[in-house]
Design an enzyme around this catalytic site. Structure first.
Site, PDB file in Angstrom:
ATOM      1  N   LEU A  13       0.816  -1.223   0.000  1.00  0.00           N
ATOM      2  CA  LEU A  13       0.000   0.000   0.000  1.00  0.00           C
ATOM      3  C   LEU A  13       0.849   1.271   0.000  1.00  0.00           C
ATOM      4  CD1 LEU A  13      -2.762  -1.018   2.576  1.00  0.00           C
ATOM      5  CD2 LEU A  13      -2.661  -1.462   0.123  1.00  0.00           C
ATOM      6  N   GLY A  43      -1.807   6.353  -2.463  1.00  0.00           N
ATOM      7  CA  GLY A  43      -2.956   6.208  -3.362  1.00  0.00           C
ATOM      8  C   GLY A  43      -4.016   5.299  -2.732  1.00  0.00           C
ATOM      9  N   HIS A  44      -3.570   4.165  -2.187  1.00  0.00           N
ATOM     10  CA  HIS A  44      -4.522   3.251  -1.538  1.00  0.00           C
ATOM     11  C   HIS A  44      -5.150   3.909  -0.316  1.00  0.00           C
ATOM     12  CE1 HIS A  44      -1.657   0.256  -3.407  1.00  0.00           C
ATOM     13  NE2 HIS A  44      -2.807  -0.189  -3.860  1.00  0.00           N
ATOM     14  N   LYS A  75      -6.049   5.856 -11.580  1.00  0.00           N
ATOM     15  CA  LYS A  75      -4.747   5.519 -12.172  1.00  0.00           C
ATOM     16  C   LYS A  75      -4.899   4.268 -13.065  1.00  0.00           C
ATOM     17  CE  LYS A  75      -0.267   4.026 -11.827  1.00  0.00           C
ATOM     18  NZ  LYS A  75      -0.575   2.644 -11.627  1.00  0.00           N
ATOM     19  N   MET A  92       1.446   7.509  -8.150  1.00  0.00           N
ATOM     20  CA  MET A  92       1.866   6.501  -7.165  1.00  0.00           C
ATOM     21  C   MET A  92       1.454   5.112  -7.642  1.00  0.00           C
ATOM     22  SD  MET A  92       1.655   8.031  -3.442  1.00  0.00           S
ATOM     23  CE  MET A  92       2.377   9.617  -3.083  1.00  0.00           C
ATOM     24  N   ARG A 124       4.442  -0.527  -8.018  1.00  0.00           N
ATOM     25  CA  ARG A 124       5.604  -0.941  -8.820  1.00  0.00           C
ATOM     26  C   ARG A 124       6.689   0.125  -8.864  1.00  0.00           C
ATOM     27  NH1 ARG A 124       1.260  -3.698 -11.922  1.00  0.00           N
ATOM     28  NH2 ARG A 124       1.713  -5.928 -11.801  1.00  0.00           N
TER      29      ARG A 124
END
Ligand code: PAF
Length: 373
Positions: A123, A126-127, A239, A274, A277
């Site tokens: 995480l 963004g999460h 995203k 974000m 990866r």
């Protein structure tokens, strides 16, 4: 044991600090029902049952294997570990599909409004913004952490996908998440599992071409999570723009009683979207990766100054990526925001999308060029 030691030696196992983690550390955890206590080796491993970083991945491949001394399955040992978020008593951790489903149905009966945030873990901000979005519209927030094997192609990064469970649980707890469901692959795809969702037409271009089968895996897991955690709303990030459209269409087509909330992409201060990866990127690749958001911002500016020719805009975006040294461009496209059909003239709402490899890391990003008035 000799073989494990030889492999460690071959890989040059060493620790940065004395007592610190080693670059490679091989141990035999369990061997059938064997109980060995010799100067060279102790099986079962004497501390495996105390360590989440051992039990969590072990549960992914062998949840039902029984520890011969403790007479508990790996799954039970994992469940019994004190929660790393124990100081955050509001986060309840569920490993069993039947338990989470029963709990969510109970919350429904008691009149709660439930927001769902499906994730694959690792995480980032963004999460966390998805959790905050869910919290604004629901009084109970449930998250899921599951690295879904069926959405990865055979040559993709499923095995090396970052798994950071302890940090994830702490982040969810402090963001105000109430429940988290962490199934194993066997819970989701038990032996005999053979029903998959045929994803909608919007799954076919772009990612559908570059990652065949990806959206079949996404649609299947998302629908299954909606069944196990029947929430009122579910939050997804913009995203993964095409994923969002696939899920919206699936929910509409199959009359799934859930509202899909699209949440804005969260960016680093320098513009990089974000992504879990991003942690694969070396410092120089991290610099190169900025070209994706730069190309999108430039495209938006071109449209604002009156450019309407999609081919001209796409060529300029490709040039920005090339100038940054990005050569492996999978697509640069201007498309209809709902259907993702290619668009030749930017005279109505248009989404610009990019997928490219920076080094070996595949990144995606997008930007709405012309909003509906
Ligand atoms: O976006 C993701 O993290 C995943 O694709 C999802 C929606 C959790 C399904 O595995």
């Amino acid at each position: 044991m000799q073989t494990l030691l030889a492999i460690e030696k071959n890989w040059d196992a060493c620790a940065a600090n004395a007592g610190g983690p080693r670059t490679i550390d091989l141990d035999l955890l369990l061997y059938d029902d064997a109980m060995i206590e010799s100067p060279e080796i102790i099986v079962p491993h004497p501390r495996m049952h105390e360590r989440r970083f051992v039990l969590a991945p072990a549960a992914e491949i062998a949840a039902n294997v029984v520890h011969p001394k403790l007479r508990r399955t790996i799954r039970e040992l994992l469940t019994q570990l004190p929660s790393p978020a124990a100081d955050e008593p509001n986060l309840r951790i569920f490993l069993s599909p039947t338990d989470i489903q029963a709990t969510i149905l109970d919350l429904h009966r008691n009149g709660h409004r439930i927001g769902l945030v499906p994730t694959m873990g690792a995480l980032h901000e963004g999460h966390i913004s998805l959790v905050h979005n869910a919290r604004e519209q629901a009084d109970i927030v449930a998250a899921t952490i599951f690295v879904n094997p069926t959405q990865f192609g055979p040559h993709e990064d499923f095995r090396k996908y970052p798994r950071t469970l302890d940090a994830d649980l702490r982040a969810l707890a402090s963001a105000g998440c109430n429940l988290v469901f962490i199934p194993t692959a066997n819970d989701i795809y038990p032996p005999g599992f053979s029903t998959y969702v045929e994803p909608p037409v919007v799954s076919q271009p772009l990612e559908g071409i570059c990652r065949p089968g990806h959206f079949r895996g996404v649609a299947t897991i998302v629908l299954k999570l909606f069944q196990l955690l029947p929430a009122h709303i579910a939050c997804f990030g913009q995203k993964d723009y095409q994923q969002l459209q696939v899920i919206k269409r699936m929910v509409a087509d199959l009359a799934v009683p859930i509202e899909i909330i699209a949440c804005p992409t969260v960016r680093e201060p320098d513009g990089l979207a974000m992504s879990s990866r991003n942690r694969y990127l070396s410092p120089s690749e991290r610099q190169q990766a900025l070209a994706l958001s730069r190309a999108l911002a430039q495209a938006e500016q071109r449209v604002r100054f009156g450019e309407q020719n999609a081919a001209t805009i796409v060529t300029a975006m490709q040039a920005t990526l090339h100038e940054a040294g990005i050569t492996q461009i999978e697509y640069v496209a201007l498309a209809d925001p709902e259907t993702l059909a290619p668009q030749t003239t930017v005279d109505r709402p248009t989404i610009a999308l990019i997928a490219a490899r920076v080094g070996t890391t595949r990144l995606i990003d997008n930007r709405l060029l012309l909003k509906a008035t």
